[in-house]
Design a protein around this motif. Structure first.
Motif, short mmCIF file in Angstrom:
data_model
loop_
_atom_site.label_atom_id
_atom_site.label_comp_id
_atom_site.label_asym_id
_atom_site.label_seq_id
_atom_site.Cartn_x
_atom_site.Cartn_y
_atom_site.Cartn_z
N SER A 123 5.36 12.02 2.07
CA SER A 123 6.51 11.15 2.29
C SER A 123 6.49 10.55 3.70
O SER A 123 6.77 9.36 3.89
CB SER A 123 7.81 11.94 2.08
N CYS A 124 6.11 11.37 4.68
CA CYS A 124 6.04 10.90 6.07
C CYS A 124 4.94 9.85 6.24
O CYS A 124 5.13 8.85 6.93
CB CYS A 124 5.79 12.07 7.02
N ILE A 125 3.78 10.09 5.60
CA ILE A 125 2.68 9.13 5.67
C ILE A 125 3.08 7.82 5.00
O ILE A 125 2.82 6.73 5.52
CB ILE A 125 1.42 9.71 5.00
N ASN A 127 -1.18 10.37 13.07
CA ASN A 127 -0.77 11.69 13.54
C ASN A 127 -0.42 12.62 12.39
O ASN A 127 -0.76 13.81 12.41
CB ASN A 127 0.44 11.56 14.48
N HIS A 128 0.26 12.10 11.37
CA HIS A 128 0.62 12.92 10.21
C HIS A 128 -0.63 13.40 9.47
O HIS A 128 -0.72 14.56 9.05
CB HIS A 128 1.51 12.12 9.25
N ILE A 129 -1.59 12.49 9.30
CA ILE A 129 -2.83 12.88 8.61
C ILE A 129 -3.59 13.90 9.43
O ILE A 129 -4.09 14.90 8.90
CB ILE A 129 -3.71 11.64 8.35
N GLN A 130 -3.68 13.68 10.74
CA GLN A 130 -4.42 14.62 11.59
C GLN A 130 -3.76 15.98 11.61
O GLN A 130 -4.45 17.02 11.59
CB GLN A 130 -4.51 14.07 13.02
N LEU A 185 0.82 -1.20 0.00
CA LEU A 185 0.00 0.00 0.00
C LEU A 185 0.86 1.26 0.00
O LEU A 185 0.49 2.27 -0.60
CB LEU A 185 -0.93 0.00 1.22
N ALA A 186 1.99 1.19 0.67
CA ALA A 186 2.90 2.34 0.69
C ALA A 186 3.38 2.66 -0.73
O ALA A 186 3.52 3.84 -1.09
CB ALA A 186 4.09 2.06 1.60
N VAL A 187 3.61 1.62 -1.53
CA VAL A 187 4.03 1.82 -2.92
C VAL A 187 2.90 2.45 -3.73
O VAL A 187 3.13 3.30 -4.60
CB VAL A 187 4.45 0.48 -3.55
N GLU A 188 1.66 2.05 -3.43
CA GLU A 188 0.51 2.52 -4.19
C GLU A 188 -0.04 3.87 -3.72
O GLU A 188 -0.89 4.46 -4.39
CB GLU A 188 -0.62 1.48 -4.11
N LEU A 189 0.44 4.33 -2.57
CA LEU A 189 -0.14 5.55 -1.96
C LEU A 189 -0.04 6.76 -2.88
O LEU A 189 -1.05 7.44 -3.15
CB LEU A 189 0.56 5.85 -0.63
N LEU A 190 1.14 7.09 -3.37
CA LEU A 190 1.32 8.30 -4.16
C LEU A 190 0.53 8.25 -5.48
O LEU A 190 -0.16 9.22 -5.82
CB LEU A 190 2.80 8.56 -4.42
N GLY A 227 -3.96 20.82 -7.53
CA GLY A 227 -3.15 20.25 -6.46
C GLY A 227 -4.01 19.82 -5.29
O GLY A 227 -5.23 20.00 -5.28
N GLY A 228 -3.36 19.24 -4.28
CA GLY A 228 -4.07 18.74 -3.12
C GLY A 228 -3.71 19.46 -1.84
O GLY A 228 -3.04 20.49 -1.86
N MET A 229 -4.13 18.88 -0.72
CA MET A 229 -3.92 19.50 0.58
C MET A 229 -2.64 19.03 1.27
O MET A 229 -2.22 19.61 2.26
CB MET A 229 -5.11 19.21 1.50
N LEU A 230 -2.05 17.96 0.76
CA LEU A 230 -0.85 17.40 1.39
C LEU A 230 0.41 17.84 0.66
O LEU A 230 0.49 17.73 -0.56
CB LEU A 230 -0.92 15.87 1.41
N SER A 231 1.39 18.28 1.42
CA SER A 231 2.68 18.65 0.84
C SER A 231 3.46 17.39 0.51
O SER A 231 3.19 16.31 1.07
CB SER A 231 3.47 19.51 1.82
N PRO A 232 4.46 17.48 -0.38
CA PRO A 232 5.30 16.31 -0.67
C PRO A 232 5.95 15.75 0.59
O PRO A 232 6.10 14.53 0.72
CB PRO A 232 6.34 16.86 -1.65
#
Length: 420
Positions: free
Chosen positions: A45-47, A61-64, A20-25, A36-41
């Motif tokens: 990367s941290c997620i 925690n990163h998402i929150q 899933l980590a591979v498929e996330l981006l 664009g979206g709400m999450l920075s690169p």
């Protein structure tokens, strides 16, 4: 159900998390708008790293943190221009207000701004437009202008003119660039220019040619004044769907920090189906992030899967979506007046006003039940909380899709009336 979240719930194993980590981006890129979206690169990367290592608490925690930053983000927009440039009309247009509204920015043919004046957005108080005087007056010389108006307080600057941009505008743009801020040149009243040109030259008038001449004149003037590659947006404050207004909107969104895009996206008017869809994408992204966070929480010991989504919260969620898309009660009254029809007729054509029919939709429960069947095989998972969480996911999407559909429906009606 979202394929990524479904895969997350079906197999809570280290091997699956790595996949899933591979498929996330790649998956996230399909969810966000073209602006664009709400999450920075960095956050992505941290997620991704936390998911790959199976550190679900860190992932939550990163998402929150990203969601909190988005919800609390303040946006301060500086609008600069001299008398008669259309500066106050521009501010009123973005705030969704008529010039006669009590809280509108003053509009006049004489200089109405002698000092910086803040105007909060009526629906989004965290967004403030700052009406700033033009440069070149004794009190606001280019060399000291930015210091006097407090340039650090603004996210970006919009320099407005209704004719040609002056040398002072060019000097100011360079100083804004030197302090690391974004700026945009906006040429207003192009609708008036086109009208005048069509009346004075009825045989040779060509709309696109006239617009190109206006753009070239402004660009040449700025380049000769020392501005390298100026970006100029031709707009009409009274016809935001035409000319460069959509392009300006998309450019501003793309160049804002990720956590501030959401605030600007929500306040922008529904000038086209594309703008409504972009707003829907931002809200859908937020729903997805909240669902992913809840899915991860369900596997963390001693943590609650969902904080709750009772009827009052559901009603508020739908109310918020209506507000974002200009379908709140006050806006409906204004639309009815514009269409010269009754409020009852407008309300009768909208599906998003029937709260009970949306929350009692059996298909939501059915989807939730189908999606959670595979979850029962997971050891230790709080099944009832998972079911509730998935129901919330589908219900929010149901609210969002219904409201955005109604917004497009009303936009079509208004365009039909305008054409007629």
């Amino acid at each position: 159900m979202d394929k990524f979240i479904s895969a997350f719930l079906k197999d809570a194993s280290a091997k699956n998390f790595q996949q899933l980590a591979v498929e996330l981006l790649p998956h996230y890129s399909t969810l966000i708008s073209k602006a664009g979206g709400m999450l920075s690169p960095e956050t992505l990367s941290c997620i991704q790293k936390a998911l790959q290592e199976g550190k679900l608490t860190d992932m939550v925690n990163h998402i929150q943190e990203a969601l909190t930053a988005t919800e609390n983000a303040a946006l301060d927009i500086a609008v600069i221009g001299g008398s008669g440039a259309g500066k106050s009309s521009f501010i009123n247009a973005l705030r969704g207000l008529s010039h006669e509204a009590e809280e509108s920015a003053d509009v006049g043919i004489v200089e109405t701004t002698m000092h910086k004046t803040p105007y909060q957005h009526p629906k989004f108080p965290q967004v403030t437009f700052w009406d700033l005087p033009g440069t070149g007056t004794p009190n606001f010389l280019p060399d000291t202008y930015l210091e006097k108006v407090g340039f650090d307080n603004y996210d970006f600057f919009i320099i407005i003119s209704s004719s040609r941009f002056s040398l002072n505008d060019a000097v100011l743009a360079q100083k804004i660039k030197d302090v690391g801020k974004k700026f945009y040149f906006v040429r207003t009243k192009v609708d008036s220019d086109l009208y005048n040109e069509s009346k004075t030259k009825p045989k040779t008038f060509r709309k696109e040619m006239t617009l190109q001449q206006i753009r070239h004149y402004c660009m040449e003037n700025l380049i000769n004044s020392g501005v390298s590659g100026p970006r100029i947006f031709l707009i009409s404050n009274f016809d935001q769907a035409d000319f460069d207004f959509p392009k300006l909107k998309e450019t501003l969104l793309k160049e804002l920090p990720e956590h501030k895009r959401h605030a600007l996206a929500l306040l922008l008017p529904n000038i086209s189906e594309a703008s409504i869809e972009m707003k829907r994408q931002f809200l859908k992204e937020k729903i997805w992030l909240e669902a992913l966070k809840s899915a991860a929480v369900s596997f963390v010991p001693f943590m609650t899967f969902l904080s709750g989504f009772d009827l009052p919260q559901q009603e508020q969620c739908l109310k918020d979506y209506r507000n974002y898309f200009g379908l709140d009660d006050k806006s409906i009254e204004e639309i009815a007046e514009k269409l010269d029809t009754s409020v009852k007729d407008i309300r009768g054509s909208l599906k998003c006003l029937d709260f009970w029919s949306l929350v009692k939709d059996d298909s939501i429960a059915a989807k939730a039940a189908n999606c959670v069947q595979s979850f029962y095989a997971i050891r230790g998972g709080p099944e009832s909380s998972v079911i509730q969480g998935i129901k919330v996911y589908f219900l929010r999407l149901k609210f969002l899709d219904t409201v955005s559909y109604d917004a497009k429906h009303l936009l079509t009606k208004m365009e039909t009336v305008n054409i007629a």
